[in-house]
Design a protein around this motif. Structure first.
Motif, PDB file in Angstrom:
ATOM      1  N   GLU A  51      18.978  37.150   9.511  1.00  0.00           N
ATOM      2  CA  GLU A  51      19.352  37.623   8.459  1.00  0.00           C
ATOM      3  C   GLU A  51      20.427  37.786   7.937  1.00  0.00           C
ATOM      4  OE1 GLU A  51      15.309  39.892   9.980  1.00  0.00           O
ATOM      5  OE2 GLU A  51      17.098  39.192  10.812  1.00  0.00           O
ATOM      6  N   ASP A  52      21.535  38.040   8.701  1.00  0.00           N
ATOM      7  CA  ASP A  52      22.776  38.173   8.426  1.00  0.00           C
ATOM      8  C   ASP A  52      23.514  36.737   8.078  1.00  0.00           C
ATOM      9  OD1 ASP A  52      23.032  40.881   8.784  1.00  0.00           O
ATOM     10  OD2 ASP A  52      23.852  40.734  10.993  1.00  0.00           O
TER      11      ASP A  52
ATOM     12  N   LYS B 101      21.807  35.613   4.582  1.00  0.00           N
ATOM     13  CA  LYS B 101      22.033  36.159   3.235  1.00  0.00           C
ATOM     14  C   LYS B 101      23.470  35.441   2.869  1.00  0.00           C
ATOM     15  CE  LYS B 101      24.054  40.582   4.684  1.00  0.00           C
ATOM     16  NZ  LYS B 101      23.502  41.175   5.879  1.00  0.00           N
ATOM     17  N   ASP B 102      24.275  34.877   3.931  1.00  0.00           N
ATOM     18  CA  ASP B 102      25.501  34.329   3.560  1.00  0.00           C
ATOM     19  C   ASP B 102      25.306  32.754   3.099  1.00  0.00           C
ATOM     20  OD1 ASP B 102      27.177  36.428   4.329  1.00  0.00           O
ATOM     21  OD2 ASP B 102      27.526  35.646   6.240  1.00  0.00           O
TER      22      ASP B 102
ATOM     23  N   GLU C 249      24.830  37.531  16.165  1.00  0.00           N
ATOM     24  CA  GLU C 249      24.055  37.774  14.898  1.00  0.00           C
ATOM     25  C   GLU C 249      22.929  37.816  14.649  1.00  0.00           C
ATOM     26  OE1 GLU C 249      27.172  36.829  11.752  1.00  0.00           O
ATOM     27  OE2 GLU C 249      28.766  37.140  12.881  1.00  0.00           O
ATOM     28  N   SER C 250      22.221  38.383  13.674  1.00  0.00           N
ATOM     29  CA  SER C 250      21.076  37.994  13.284  1.00  0.00           C
ATOM     30  C   SER C 250      20.603  36.781  12.383  1.00  0.00           C
ATOM     31  CB  SER C 250      20.108  39.292  12.641  1.00  0.00           C
ATOM     32  OG  SER C 250      20.744  39.547  11.315  1.00  0.00           O
TER      33      SER C 250
END
Length: 485
Positions: free
Chosen positions: A54-55, A58-59, A51-52
């Motif tokens: 960014e993903d 933001k979590d 996963e990136s």
């Protein structure tokens, strides 16, 4: 993630952490979640495909932050402080970057040598007797443990090994099991639960020595219990003295206890987990008088000296006592300098084998704050605790339950334990500030610990006004309910 992306993301993370700490007082100090909140928010299994960043990033706000208790909020007054500062965070980043596992000198010479020197620096700051310092050719020295619980356990196990060997040489007819069955450790009835836990792990009996009306253990109380146990054929071998007890920050009387321990061949360990940091201020150094009688001494820079967890400083007068208890030398851990007498292999001083480069945090913080900066931090917290004490004393509904020496105030409403339990519940349910309680004798008491690096007089005033208003509301409903009964 390659080095180029790491540079970019690293800067973003530093900004995120700086924003978090700078604006922390806008966050509710205690979370609103229920147990099990997190599992439904994340996938059942690790992802097969990457996963990136960014993903993931933001979590943090979506999944992690709703379940965080904000220990560095200026509205956090629970437990004891947990230290934090920007220099320490930067040092932790470097520690992770170097990523060494410093179990021996050869495993990373700087990791071992900086720790030895930093513990000498810190020992000199609290004016420890020379015997506790490594120096160039001393018998003692310091080591960083993960926590005070580990330091107490290490001291107890070393003391146990030492006494078993002594008794076996004097009475060869006794087996190790027979000796173990007679060993007794001692601590104040207000000592931290980790002391009892150390005895459990060490498979020895432990007895509580009753504290006096100032919540301190005095010499006569220890002597009485020692005389009884020796008459019963038991072998007293270890006493843990506490400086700054967890419930109320009381101080055991070292100058009375030390000579007794020395005379009776009992290892005296001093647990000053919280209070020890204050000894860098000359006006509080007298609280450590009697340390010269101790075999080991421990305090936590990660509580009150602006060094992030974990960094628990432990000193021994004779490092051979520790090494003698824990030394094992498989071929794969040996190196050609180890018998030279010039190097320390810290794996022999601790429970785990591996260790992080934790002395970097001390080095950064001690240099970038200086002794004066750290003294000012301690003094500010103590001024604020006296400010809170003064506010409590002006309200005749409340009482102070123990002398305020450092940054902890123990207080309660005059009245029943149930009343004070209800007050604490209303404080923690409101989630404007966070406190925890303790028991002093039979009384349920509220603890107010000055914790955050950024806490100011305004936060203390706010906390008191809030507590005072909740007390007013509670007493109204309390009286109405009791009139109805």
């Amino acid at each position: 993630m390659d080095a180029a992306e790491f540079r970019k993301r690293g800067k973003e993370m530093v900004d995120y952490v700086a924003d978090y700490l700078e604006k922390i007082e806008k966050r509710q100090v205690f979370p609103d979640v229920e147990p099990g909140y997190l599992r439904p928010l994340i996938a059942d299994c690790a992802p097969q495909d990457p996963e990136s960043f960014e993903d993931v990033f933001k979590d943090i706000e979506k999944i992690i932050m709703p379940g965080v208790t904000h220990w560095h909020s200026p509205y956090f007054f629970a437990y004891f402080p947990s230290a934090s500062s920007f220099p320490a965070l930067l040092a932790d980043m470097l520690c992770g970057g170097i990523g060494c596992v410093g179990f021996s000198w050869a495993a990373s010479p700087a990791c071992t040598e900086l720790e030895t020197v930093m513990l000498d620096w810190l020992g000199k700051m609290v004016n420890l007797p020379e015997e506790f310092l490594a120096g160039k050719d001393g018998q003692g020295g310091g080591v960083i443990q993960g926590s005070a619980s580990e330091a107490t356990l290490i001291a107890l196990l070393a003391a146990r090994t030492k006494i078993i060997r002594q008794v076996q040489s004097e009475k060869p007819e006794l087996t190790e099991t027979e000796i173990m069955g007679r060993l007794v450790a001692y601590a104040s009835d207000l000592a931290h639960s980790s002391v009892e836990r150390a005895a459990l792990i060490g498979a020895v009996k432990i007895k509580n020595v009753p504290s006096d009306d100032t919540f301190s253990v005095c010499g006569s109380a220890l002597k009485k219990i020692l005389d009884e146990d020796k008459a019963a054929g038991l072998i007293p071998f270890f006493f843990c003295a506490t400086l700054g007890t967890t419930p109320c920050c009381s101080f055991d009387k070292l100058l009375e206890l030390g000579p007794i321990c020395n005379k009776e061949n009992i290892w005296m360990h001093i647990d000053a987990a919280y209070a020890g940091s204050a000894f860098i201020c000359p006006e509080f150094r007298h609280l450590l008088n009697g340390v010269e009688f101790a075999d080991s001494f421990n305090f936590n820079p990660h509580k009150w000296l602006l060094v992030n967890f974990d960094c628990s400083a432990m000193w021994v007068k004779k490092r051979s006592d520790l090494i003698g208890a824990f030394k094992l030398e498989p071929l794969y851990l040996q190196h050609h300098h180890q018998e030279s007498g010039l190097v320390t292999d810290y794996r022999h001083w601790q429970i785990p084998l591996g260790r992080r480069f934790r002395s970097l945090k001390l080095w950064f913080v001690l240099r970038m704050y200086g002794v004066k900066g750290l003294q000012e931090h301690i003094r500010k917290h103590i001024r604020l605790s006296h400010q809170f004490e003064h506010l409590v004393l002006q309200d005749e509904r409340f009482e102070i339950c123990a002398e305020v020496v450092l940054g902890l105030v123990c207080f309660r409403l005059k009245g029943s334990n149930e009343l004070n339990e209800a007050l604490l519940k209303s404080i923690n349910d409101a989630k404007k500030i966070h406190l925890v309680p303790c028991h002093l004798r039979e009384k349920f008491v509220l603890r107010f610990a000055v914790c955050s690096r950024t806490v100011e007089s305004t936060h203390i005033k706010f906390a008191w006004q809030h507590i005072s208003q909740l007390a007013t509301d509670l007493l109204k409903t309390w009286e109405q309910n009791h009139h109805q009964q």
